[in-house]
Motif scaffolding. Sequence first.
Motif, PDB file in Angstrom:
ATOM      1  N   HIS A   1       0.828  -1.211   0.000  1.00 54.36           N
ATOM      2  CA  HIS A   1       0.000   0.000   0.000  1.00 54.36           C
ATOM      3  C   HIS A   1       0.860   1.259   0.000  1.00 54.36           C
ATOM      4  N   ILE A   2       1.929   1.232   0.782  1.00 56.88           N
ATOM      5  CA  ILE A   2       2.825   2.397   0.821  1.00 56.88           C
ATOM      6  C   ILE A   2       3.483   2.608  -0.538  1.00 56.88           C
ATOM      7  N   THR A   3       3.942   1.511  -1.135  1.00 58.12           N
ATOM      8  CA  THR A   3       4.578   1.600  -2.460  1.00 58.12           C
ATOM      9  C   THR A   3       3.588   2.103  -3.501  1.00 58.12           C
ATOM     10  N   GLY A   4       2.392   1.515  -3.497  1.00 59.92           N
ATOM     11  CA  GLY A   4       1.375   1.927  -4.458  1.00 59.92           C
ATOM     12  C   GLY A   4       0.985   3.383  -4.288  1.00 59.92           C
ATOM     13  N   GLY A   5       0.818   3.825  -3.035  1.00 58.17           N
ATOM     14  CA  GLY A   5       0.483   5.226  -2.779  1.00 58.17           C
ATOM     15  C   GLY A   5       1.574   6.168  -3.244  1.00 58.17           C
ATOM     16  N   THR A   6       2.836   5.775  -3.021  1.00 53.54           N
ATOM     17  CA  THR A   6       3.969   6.605  -3.451  1.00 53.54           C
ATOM     18  C   THR A   6       4.038   6.705  -4.975  1.00 53.54           C
ATOM     19  N   VAL A   7       3.839   5.573  -5.656  1.00 50.09           N
ATOM     20  CA  VAL A   7       3.851   5.576  -7.125  1.00 50.09           C
ATOM     21  C   VAL A   7       2.701   6.422  -7.663  1.00 50.09           C
ATOM     22  N   SER A   8       1.535   6.289  -7.027  1.00 50.30           N
ATOM     23  CA  SER A   8       0.363   7.065  -7.449  1.00 50.30           C
ATOM     24  C   SER A   8       0.619   8.562  -7.341  1.00 50.30           C
ATOM     25  N   LEU A   9       1.140   8.984  -6.195  1.00 51.67           N
ATOM     26  CA  LEU A   9       1.429  10.406  -5.987  1.00 51.67           C
ATOM     27  C   LEU A   9       2.514  10.896  -6.941  1.00 51.67           C
ATOM     28  N   SER A  10       3.522  10.072  -7.163  1.00 57.88           N
ATOM     29  CA  SER A  10       4.625  10.458  -8.050  1.00 57.88           C
ATOM     30  C   SER A  10       4.141  10.661  -9.482  1.00 57.88           C
ATOM     31  N   LEU A  11       3.300   9.756  -9.965  1.00 57.05           N
ATOM     32  CA  LEU A  11       2.775   9.893 -11.325  1.00 57.05           C
ATOM     33  C   LEU A  11       1.837  11.092 -11.441  1.00 57.05           C
ATOM     34  N   GLY A  12       1.073  11.356 -10.379  1.00 58.32           N
ATOM     35  CA  GLY A  12       0.220  12.536 -10.382  1.00 58.32           C
ATOM     36  C   GLY A  12       1.027  13.818 -10.440  1.00 58.32           C
ATOM     37  N   LEU A  13       2.095  13.889  -9.651  1.00 59.90           N
ATOM     38  CA  LEU A  13       2.963  15.075  -9.658  1.00 59.90           C
ATOM     39  C   LEU A  13       3.675  15.226 -11.000  1.00 59.90           C
ATOM     40  N   PHE A  14       4.085  14.102 -11.585  1.00 61.07           N
ATOM     41  CA  PHE A  14       4.729  14.172 -12.904  1.00 61.07           C
ATOM     42  C   PHE A  14       3.760  14.725 -13.947  1.00 61.07           C
ATOM     43  N   THR A  15       2.501  14.294 -13.887  1.00 58.01           N
ATOM     44  CA  THR A  15       1.505  14.801 -14.841  1.00 58.01           C
ATOM     45  C   THR A  15       1.317  16.300 -14.688  1.00 58.01           C
ATOM     46  N   ALA A  16       1.247  16.773 -13.434  1.00 55.65           N
ATOM     47  CA  ALA A  16       1.110  18.208 -13.194  1.00 55.65           C
ATOM     48  C   ALA A  16       2.318  18.967 -13.749  1.00 55.65           C
ATOM     49  N   TYR A  17       3.514  18.436 -13.503  1.00 53.07           N
ATOM     50  CA  TYR A  17       4.736  19.061 -14.027  1.00 53.07           C
ATOM     51  C   TYR A  17       4.739  19.036 -15.555  1.00 53.07           C
ATOM     52  N   TYR A  18       4.288  17.945 -16.120  1.00 56.04           N
ATOM     53  CA  TYR A  18       4.270  17.748 -17.576  1.00 56.04           C
ATOM     54  C   TYR A  18       3.393  18.801 -18.261  1.00 56.04           C
ATOM     55  N   VAL A  19       2.129  18.934 -17.818  1.00 57.03           N
ATOM     56  CA  VAL A  19       1.221  19.885 -18.471  1.00 57.03           C
ATOM     57  C   VAL A  19       1.629  21.328 -18.182  1.00 57.03           C
ATOM     58  N   CYS A  20       2.195  21.557 -16.998  1.00 55.68           N
ATOM     59  CA  CYS A  20       2.663  22.903 -16.663  1.00 55.68           C
ATOM     60  C   CYS A  20       3.826  23.308 -17.568  1.00 55.68           C
ATOM     61  N   THR A  21       4.744  22.391 -17.795  1.00 54.87           N
ATOM     62  CA  THR A  21       5.890  22.670 -18.664  1.00 54.87           C
ATOM     63  C   THR A  21       5.452  22.871 -20.112  1.00 54.87           C
TER      64      THR A  21
END
Length: 717
Positions: free
Chosen positions: A45-65
């Motif tokens: 669960h910790i790993t999955g939550g971390t991956v989920s948050l990381s991909l969400g942050l990457f998407t935000a960075y991606y569209v912002c860039t």
Amino acid sequence: MTTVRQRKRASASEQRQNNHQHEKNAKHYPKGITTGAALWKVLSHITGGTVSLSLGLFTAYYVCTLHENDLWFSSIKEIEREISFRTECGLYYSYYKQMLHAPSIKQGITELIYDNKTESMRTINILERMNVYQEVFLAVLYRVLPFWNNLEPVYFYIYTLFGLQTMYVSSLFLTSWLLSGTWFSGLLAALWYIVNRIDTTRVEFTIPLRENWALPFFSIQIAGITYLLRSELTALREKMTMFLVFISTFIFSLTWQFNQFVLLIQALVLFVLDCVDLIPTAKVTRLYLMQVICLLMVCVLQFFNSMILGSLLLSFVLAVIIVRCLQKNLKSGGLIKRVWSLVVHVFSVLCLTVLINKSIKKLFRLQSDEHIFKFIQAKLGFGKTRDFDASLYLCEEAFRRLPLDTFDRFADTLLLYPYIFVLFTLIIAATVAAFNNLSWSSSSKTSDKKEKRAYSMKPEIAYNLMHSILFGCLALSTMRMKYLWTSHMCVMASFGLFSMEVWGTLLKTLRLYTPQRTNVARYSVSILVIVYLIFKFWPRLSEELSELREFYDPDTVQLMSWIKSNTPNNAVFAGSMQLLAGVKLCTGRVLTNHPHYEDKTLRERTKKVYQVYAKRAPEDVHSILRSFGTDYVILEDSICYERRHSRGCRLRDLLDVSNGHVMDGLGDNDPDLKPSSSPRFCEEIKKDLPSYLKYFTRVFKNKTFHVYRLSRKAAVK
């Protein structure tokens, strides 16, 4: 005494639950490894939550860039930044700007409630007419919290919206995880969302659009409903999940004017599944009531917005509850009796829905959404329409059918094939489950119920399947609605590739089923897809992140600068809806019309203002514009000489047909259309003829725009 007994009973009940859970754990985990299995579950669960948050942050960075690179946003002038908020986006952002510049928060809200600059010669309530509470909230937050002062207001606004993408992707990740039981499924769903960005979101270039605020909360709601429909939830977890669904539904409804239509489709999903007994009726009823309460709360916050009061959703839910109370024993009896009862039930609900909705609209004289129903009627092919508003929607590319090249892109990312396979497999499974549910009555014997469960489908899977089907139909018919469907496609396809149920069904069909083979198949195929996506699309993502462009619209910048410097602050401007939204944002001048189309009076006004592109006499156009207090009118060559649309869909064609005039150019015309006695106004006025100079004086011109000042003499009748 009674209290003591109740406490003892509660204690005994709690002890039985604990013993049951202990037995359940012992059953699932052999003695000696229960602690290890629990620890592994926590780490997963910790790993999955971390991956989920990381991909969400990457998407935000991606569209912002992408947004920064496309416009060079940090380097352009303030007026260029504002112009980049095109059409209705500029209108919504203008209220955020207005709240920031108000002397106080209270006065800013008062100016929104009693607004006399958005529509000339009218005082309207912006909070009632438009879904701009999010702009008000952000402006208040920016003013109240001092640590934001180092960040420019425009960045605070766009970063908030890009930040919502983190929540959006994470909730899609969670939904897929809940359905499949493994966070690898969520990883694949998020990757598919990112590599299909063109079809899953347009936030990077339409930032303030209402759907970019609403869809992240809708995805949270879907994740919440997916968890809520699980069996054997504890009372506490069910209440907490219901609260999450309620909050996300409320925010979704508050931030998008089309909320009622999306929630209506969701209510239809619940209704169909309830009818065939694929989800519990009690939970469906609670979700119905939650939808209604959220919509009524939004209605109150929007000062009893008429479009909400007359919504089909409220009428539909009320009809379902009434018919359900009147029609007893709906889920009892044999197959034929149940099917007949179901047909009567559906027919009664639909008829009563129409009756209630018509009555409400007639009682309160509601006409806010009539243009939408005219559009739907024409879209479904019920006769050719000459209605200007419906035709305006029908001719826009965003409201046409989903282009076929969309599926080519889905095939390229390997999303299409798993989705079709999963959909096909689950539809068959759901059909079998529904047939068996209708075949067994609620009074069947225990042995029959055990056999029935063998053919059952999990409620959360049934809900997401039906959700995907109905929203897919909506997307296929109307391209703009594809963003409700494509993100869910990623969830369903990833769930299917990691699903024990889907792979188990396939291997059983091939007579190869064993639990070990099923696990090997689902993980090996899915991980290969993940590796393929990373290796194929990472170079493209890297290239997009490094590609630099530049904002370039000198004609619009010149126009806005001229208006700010050369016209009074209270000057009234007429023109196209899209351009006037920018005029309000960049200059603060008064408008005659704007892109927020959910008001009958505004729609009629817009059609009259657009006569500047029709075949009308100068005195008629002057009379129309002056009736709205117009001081200046802006004419656009891109509209007057439009080539983007085909004949029959150009704005001038829609106006000609609406006015009963034949269209320009080669092609057929309806026999009842007649030639106009006047030439096209937007073309003729540029010849500076005396008959036009009498009413209009050109005060500004560049390659794109022509601005004319209206004379104040009385219009000739």
